[in-house]
Design an enzyme around this catalytic site. Structure first.
Site, PDB file in Angstrom:
ATOM      1  N   SER A 151       0.830  -1.216   0.000  1.00 13.57           N
ATOM      2  CA  SER A 151       0.000   0.000   0.000  1.00 13.57           C
ATOM      3  C   SER A 151       0.864   1.265   0.000  1.00 13.57           C
ATOM      4  CB  SER A 151      -0.984   0.001   1.176  1.00 13.57           C
ATOM      5  OG  SER A 151      -0.315   0.217   2.391  1.00 13.57           O
ATOM      6  N   ARG A 192      22.199 -14.557   3.812  1.00 13.19           N
ATOM      7  CA  ARG A 192      21.683 -13.185   3.714  1.00 13.19           C
ATOM      8  C   ARG A 192      22.588 -12.352   2.806  1.00 13.19           C
ATOM      9  NH1 ARG A 192      18.013 -10.868   6.843  1.00 13.19           N
ATOM     10  NH2 ARG A 192      17.979 -12.516   8.381  1.00 13.19           N
ATOM     11  N   ILE A 222      16.022  -7.978   6.890  1.00 17.17           N
ATOM     12  CA  ILE A 222      17.140  -7.243   7.492  1.00 17.17           C
ATOM     13  C   ILE A 222      18.267  -7.239   6.469  1.00 17.17           C
ATOM     14  CG2 ILE A 222      18.873  -7.293   9.331  1.00 17.17           C
ATOM     15  CD1 ILE A 222      16.681  -8.528  11.121  1.00 17.17           C
ATOM     16  N   LEU A 223      18.833  -6.059   6.236  1.00 14.59           N
ATOM     17  CA  LEU A 223      19.855  -5.927   5.192  1.00 14.59           C
ATOM     18  C   LEU A 223      21.251  -5.940   5.811  1.00 14.59           C
ATOM     19  CD1 LEU A 223      17.854  -3.192   3.329  1.00 14.59           C
ATOM     20  CD2 LEU A 223      18.361  -5.485   2.418  1.00 14.59           C
ATOM     21  N   ASN A 279      13.532   4.068   4.484  1.00 12.98           N
ATOM     22  CA  ASN A 279      12.566   3.079   4.965  1.00 12.98           C
ATOM     23  C   ASN A 279      11.424   3.801   5.656  1.00 12.98           C
ATOM     24  OD1 ASN A 279      11.590   0.456   5.769  1.00 12.98           O
ATOM     25  ND2 ASN A 279      12.386   0.860   7.828  1.00 12.98           N
ATOM     26  N   HIS A 284       8.731   3.072   8.806  1.00  6.47           N
ATOM     27  CA  HIS A 284       8.536   2.162   9.941  1.00  6.47           C
ATOM     28  C   HIS A 284       7.284   2.592  10.706  1.00  6.47           C
ATOM     29  CE1 HIS A 284       9.696  -0.748  12.975  1.00  6.47           C
ATOM     30  NE2 HIS A 284       9.356   0.155  13.876  1.00  6.47           N
ATOM     31  N   THR A 322      20.453   2.789   8.147  1.00 10.77           N
ATOM     32  CA  THR A 322      21.843   2.540   8.531  1.00 10.77           C
ATOM     33  C   THR A 322      21.926   1.071   8.958  1.00 10.77           C
ATOM     34  OG1 THR A 322      21.426   3.130  10.825  1.00 10.77           O
ATOM     35  CG2 THR A 322      22.151   4.918   9.363  1.00 10.77           C
ATOM     36  N   ASP A 339      16.376  -0.002  12.172  1.00  9.15           N
ATOM     37  CA  ASP A 339      15.330   0.952  12.582  1.00  9.15           C
ATOM     38  C   ASP A 339      15.862   2.117  13.435  1.00  9.15           C
ATOM     39  OD1 ASP A 339      13.416  -0.599  11.266  1.00  9.15           O
ATOM     40  OD2 ASP A 339      12.903  -1.727  13.063  1.00  9.15           O
TER      41      ASP A 339
HETATM   42  C1  GAR Z   1       3.788  -0.701   6.707  1.00 12.02           C
HETATM   43  O1  GAR Z   1       3.016  -0.418   7.837  1.00 12.02           O
HETATM   44  C2  GAR Z   1       5.242  -0.365   6.948  1.00 12.02           C
HETATM   45  O2  GAR Z   1       5.415   0.754   7.760  1.00 12.02           O
HETATM   46  C3  GAR Z   1       5.710  -1.618   7.643  1.00 12.02           C
HETATM   47  O3  GAR Z   1       5.084  -2.670   6.972  1.00 12.02           O
HETATM   48  C4  GAR Z   1       3.842  -2.212   6.453  1.00 12.02           C
HETATM   49  C5  GAR Z   1       3.833  -2.533   4.983  1.00 12.02           C
HETATM   50  O4  GAR Z   1       2.580  -2.228   4.445  1.00 12.02           O
HETATM   51  N1  GAR Z   1       7.140  -1.735   7.581  1.00 12.02           N
HETATM   52  C6  GAR Z   1       7.856  -2.270   8.548  1.00 12.02           C
HETATM   53  O5  GAR Z   1       7.377  -2.772   9.550  1.00 12.02           O
HETATM   54  C7  GAR Z   1       9.350  -2.241   8.313  1.00 12.02           C
HETATM   55  N2  GAR Z   1      10.039  -2.462   9.518  1.00 12.02           N
HETATM   56  P1  GAR Z   1       2.426  -2.033   2.876  1.00 12.02           P
HETATM   57  O6  GAR Z   1       3.053  -3.282   2.231  1.00 12.02           O
HETATM   58  O7  GAR Z   1       0.949  -1.997   2.670  1.00 12.02           O
HETATM   59  O8  GAR Z   1       3.120  -0.787   2.486  1.00 12.02           O
END
Ligand code: GAR
Length: 211
Positions: free
Chosen positions: A13, A61, A88-89, A103, A105, A137, A141
């Site tokens: 999304s 990885r 995780i990269l 990113n 979060h 980085t 997170d």
């Molecule tokens: C989102 O809420 C994003 O912030 C989170 O995953 C969801 C993805 O939704 N990301 C993380 O948790 C990364 N650590 P989406 O696929 O609908 O964009």
């Protein structure tokens, strides 16, 4: 015009919000580490090149990250945008894209790094939650923050309801952050986020509200 590559793992999304935002950049590709990622079909329907690089096809990885970077670099991306990319990269991958990897979060970092951010926020009974766009980085997170949105946590919230409220804000702040990046308004300089024209918020979110 700048070029971006978007990485997803699922629903997509945020990627969809970025595609719909008419950003001043070329969206060169959408890449997923899961063939079943729902977001892939939306991107393909918009005429965006898509690719799947399954992490399951690589023994480590590091091997996966090398393969991923190889594909990204074929598109000569200026910025790599993680939009629900749940891997995780490695530090090598992150340093290859230093200042070019961002990113989103679903929490107000540095609170609630990692997974299940909404459930943990509800458990702690906090009153303000939100989302963060940050440079990536090697410290998971914890990268320098570009923009955050705060939302109230309401007394009847469930994890789904709270997550939906945060997601609406994710869809607003992520396009803004990528627009700033592509316009050269924001950049990472010596580990700090620098704005050409600093934006200032001038109001407080108070939760619960005052009488
Ligand atoms: C989102 O809420 C994003 O912030 C989170 O995953 C969801 C993805 O939704 N990301 C993380 O948790 C990364 N650590 P989406 O696929 O609908 O964009």
């Amino acid at each position: 015009m700048k070029k971006i590559v978007i990485l997803i793992s699922g629903r997509g999304s945020n990627m969809q919000a970025l595609l719909q935002a008419q950003l001043p950049c070329t969206i060169a590709a959408v890449i997923s580490n899961r063939a079943s990622a729902e977001g892939l079909s939306f991107a393909a329907a918009q005429g965006i090149p898509t690719a799947v690089i399954s992490h399951q096809d690589y023994p480590t990885r590091a091997d996966f990250d090398v393969a991923l970077a190889k594909v990204i670099d074929q598109y000569q991306a200026d910025f790599v945008i993680l939009a629900g990319f749940m891997r995780i990269l490695t530090p090598e991958f992150v340093s290859h894209y230093c200042g070019r990897l961002v990113n989103i979060h679903p929490s107000l970092l540095p609170a609630y790094t990692g997974l299940h951010t909404h459930a943990r926020a509800l458990q702690d009974d906090i009153k303000i939650h939100g989302c963060t766009v940050h440079f990536v980085t090697a410290d998971l997170d914890h990268g320098p923050i570009i923009i955050q949105a705060a939302v109230p946590v309401l007394c009847d919230d469930t994890e789904d309801v709270l997550s939906e409220r945060v997601l609406l804000e994710e869809h607003r702040v992520y396009p803004q952050a990528v627009r700033w990046l592509c316009d050269g308004e924001v950049s990472l300089i010596e580990g700090k986020v620098k704005f050409c024209h600093q934006k200032q918020a001038s109001f407080a979110l108070i939760s619960p509200g005052l009488e």
